[in-house]
Design a protein around this motif. Structure first.
Motif, short mmCIF file in Angstrom:
data_model
loop_
_atom_site.label_atom_id
_atom_site.label_comp_id
_atom_site.label_asym_id
_atom_site.label_seq_id
_atom_site.Cartn_x
_atom_site.Cartn_y
_atom_site.Cartn_z
N SER A 89 7.44 -13.74 24.89
CA SER A 89 7.08 -12.32 24.89
C SER A 89 6.71 -11.85 26.29
N ALA A 90 5.90 -12.65 26.99
CA ALA A 90 5.49 -12.29 28.34
C ALA A 90 6.70 -12.24 29.27
N MET A 91 7.62 -13.17 29.10
CA MET A 91 8.80 -13.20 29.97
C MET A 91 9.71 -12.00 29.71
N MET A 92 9.87 -11.62 28.45
CA MET A 92 10.68 -10.45 28.13
C MET A 92 10.04 -9.20 28.72
N ASN A 93 8.73 -9.12 28.65
CA ASN A 93 8.04 -7.97 29.20
C ASN A 93 8.21 -7.90 30.72
N THR A 94 8.17 -9.04 31.38
CA THR A 94 8.39 -9.09 32.82
C THR A 94 9.79 -8.61 33.16
N ALA A 95 10.77 -9.05 32.40
CA ALA A 95 12.16 -8.63 32.64
C ALA A 95 12.32 -7.13 32.46
N LEU A 96 11.69 -6.58 31.44
CA LEU A 96 11.81 -5.15 31.15
C LEU A 96 11.09 -4.30 32.18
N SER A 97 10.02 -4.83 32.75
CA SER A 97 9.25 -4.07 33.74
C SER A 97 10.03 -3.86 35.03
N GLY A 98 11.00 -4.71 35.30
CA GLY A 98 11.74 -4.62 36.55
C GLY A 98 13.14 -4.07 36.40
N LEU A 99 13.39 -3.32 35.36
CA LEU A 99 14.76 -2.85 35.10
C LEU A 99 15.30 -1.91 36.16
N ALA A 100 14.39 -1.18 36.84
CA ALA A 100 14.85 -0.19 37.81
C ALA A 100 15.68 -0.80 38.92
N SER A 101 15.54 -2.09 39.15
CA SER A 101 16.31 -2.74 40.22
C SER A 101 17.80 -2.79 39.91
N GLY A 102 18.14 -2.75 38.63
CA GLY A 102 19.55 -2.79 38.24
C GLY A 102 20.15 -4.18 38.26
N ASN A 103 19.34 -5.19 38.48
CA ASN A 103 19.87 -6.55 38.51
C ASN A 103 20.17 -7.06 37.10
N ARG A 104 21.19 -7.87 36.99
CA ARG A 104 21.55 -8.45 35.70
C ARG A 104 20.81 -9.76 35.44
N VAL A 105 20.20 -10.29 36.49
CA VAL A 105 19.43 -11.53 36.36
C VAL A 105 18.05 -11.28 36.94
N PHE A 122 10.14 4.77 32.08
CA PHE A 122 9.75 6.00 31.42
C PHE A 122 10.43 6.19 30.06
N ALA A 123 11.65 5.66 29.93
CA ALA A 123 12.39 5.83 28.67
C ALA A 123 11.67 5.17 27.50
N LEU A 124 10.73 4.27 27.81
CA LEU A 124 9.96 3.61 26.76
C LEU A 124 8.50 4.03 26.75
N THR A 125 8.03 4.57 27.88
CA THR A 125 6.59 4.84 27.99
C THR A 125 6.24 6.32 28.00
N ARG A 126 7.22 7.20 28.20
CA ARG A 126 6.96 8.64 28.24
C ARG A 126 7.32 9.28 26.90
N MET A 127 6.37 9.99 26.31
CA MET A 127 6.66 10.72 25.08
C MET A 127 6.94 12.18 25.44
N PHE A 128 7.86 12.79 24.71
CA PHE A 128 8.19 14.20 24.95
C PHE A 128 8.60 14.85 23.64
N MET A 129 8.56 16.19 23.63
CA MET A 129 8.98 16.93 22.45
C MET A 129 10.49 17.14 22.51
N PRO A 130 11.25 16.65 21.54
CA PRO A 130 12.71 16.62 21.66
C PRO A 130 13.41 17.95 21.43
N PHE A 178 9.09 -4.66 24.65
CA PHE A 178 8.25 -4.24 25.76
C PHE A 178 6.87 -3.86 25.25
N VAL A 179 5.84 -4.53 25.78
CA VAL A 179 4.48 -4.33 25.27
C VAL A 179 4.01 -2.89 25.42
N GLY A 180 4.39 -2.23 26.51
CA GLY A 180 3.91 -0.88 26.77
C GLY A 180 4.68 0.22 26.09
N GLU A 181 5.64 -0.12 25.22
CA GLU A 181 6.45 0.92 24.56
C GLU A 181 5.57 1.81 23.68
#
Length: 311
Positions: A11-27, A92-100, A193-196
């Motif tokens: 779980s911690a490793m998945m969360n780490t991977a998701l936290s760094g998505l902005a880099s665009g890396n596949r690994v 933000f796609a997981l942590t920002r709430m908005f009115m649709p 992602f824990v912060g979703e």
């Protein structure tokens, strides 16, 4: 699926991977010598990030986010954001709430078709004084609506608050809530992602008259981008809910897989195949070739084909 779960914190490793998505890396390195392989498409990630950066100053906040999902299996192909404080929780796609707003009206139309209270061709009055709906405080329409009646298709195409709110009333609060829930609105994606954020959708027993006319048009509701992306992917998947994922595998320092994504066994059918496909047809028809003038490459290609591709 996970192996050696007693020696590594998946779980911690998945969360780490998701936290760094902005880099665009596949690994991504996820700690303890482990490496995660992601579903991100580097080219799509780069393009989405560039588009967000170019257009961030066109809204009041300078903040933007986007997510692209594969309809085939829910793989996250791109997930990017821009703006905001450096320490703001991301992505933000997981942590920002908005009115649709009318993004949610599409699901109301799908619910109306699914329950049989309307078809895409059903005509409804655009006035707010119709006797049948007199007990409800209907929202008003903008200047783009001047016809006395609209088909359900055109009501969605031109965003008629009145007609879409009436559809919500006809569907009923219990059924509307149930279908929104099946689409994943107000439900965490399960991406890991824990912060979703969960979002905010009132249970139907708390709906007052105003909720029955506003929630169907996406007001009084807060959701996340991944929830609405999953809902539209579900429509495109003939009504069967898509569950997104971003981590394919996690391997330890020796190359041994300690986690492998398994295809979801979640077979939630949000609406019938007929209702989903009919709603998708409305969305495709809403984009006309004339709307695409000015898009790069339109002059060299077939605009109707591009319209369908864009939708």
């Amino acid at each position: 699926t996970a192996a050696s779960a007693n020696t590594v914190d998946i779980s911690a490793m998945m969360n780490t991977a998701l936290s760094g998505l902005a880099s665009g890396n596949r690994v991504a390195s996820v700690g303890d010598g482990c490496v995660a392989e992601l579903t991100i498409d580097a080219a799509l990630q780069r393009n989405v990030s560039e588009i967000l950066a170019r257009n961030a100053d066109t809204n009041d906040t300078g903040i933007g986010w986007a997510i692209l999902l594969s309809v085939e299996d829910g793989a996250v192909l791109a997930l990017a954001d821009c703006g905001g404080d450096n320490d703001a929780p991301r992505p933000f796609a997981l942590t920002r709430m908005f009115m649709p707003g009318h993004l949610l009206s599409t699901l109301t139309v799908a619910a109306a078709i699914d329950t049989g209270v309307a078809t895409p061709d059903t005509q409804l009055f655009t006035n707010t004084f119709e006797a049948y709906f007199s007990e409800y405080k209907l929202p008003s329409d903008g200047s783009q609506i001047w016809e006395s009646t609209l088909s359900v298709s055109n009501a969605l195409t031109y965003s008629s608050n009145v007609v879409l709110a009436k559809l919500g009333i006809l569907v009923g609060s219990d059924r509307e809530f149930d279908i929104l829930n099946k689409f994943g609105i107000g439900v965490r994606s399960g991406i890991g992602f824990v912060g979703e954020k969960l979002g905010r959708v009132l249970p139907p027993e708390r709906w007052r008259s105003v909720h029955r006319t506003r929630i169907p048009i996406g007001q009084g509701v807060e959701i996340t981008a991944i929830q609405i992306a999953r809902a539209y992917a579900t429509l495109a998947n003939h009504g069967r809910r898509i569950d997104p994922y971003v981590v394919k595998t996690i391997s330890d320092a020796s190359g041994k897989a300690v986690y492998e994504h398994a295809a979801s066994t979640n077979m939630v059918q949000a609406v019938s195949r007929k209702a989903a496909d009919s709603t998708c047809a409305i969305l495709e028809g809403a984009v006309k070739s004339d709307d695409l003038k000015g898009f790069d490459g339109v002059q060299d290609e077939n605009p109707p084909d591009i319209a369908k591709c864009l939708v």
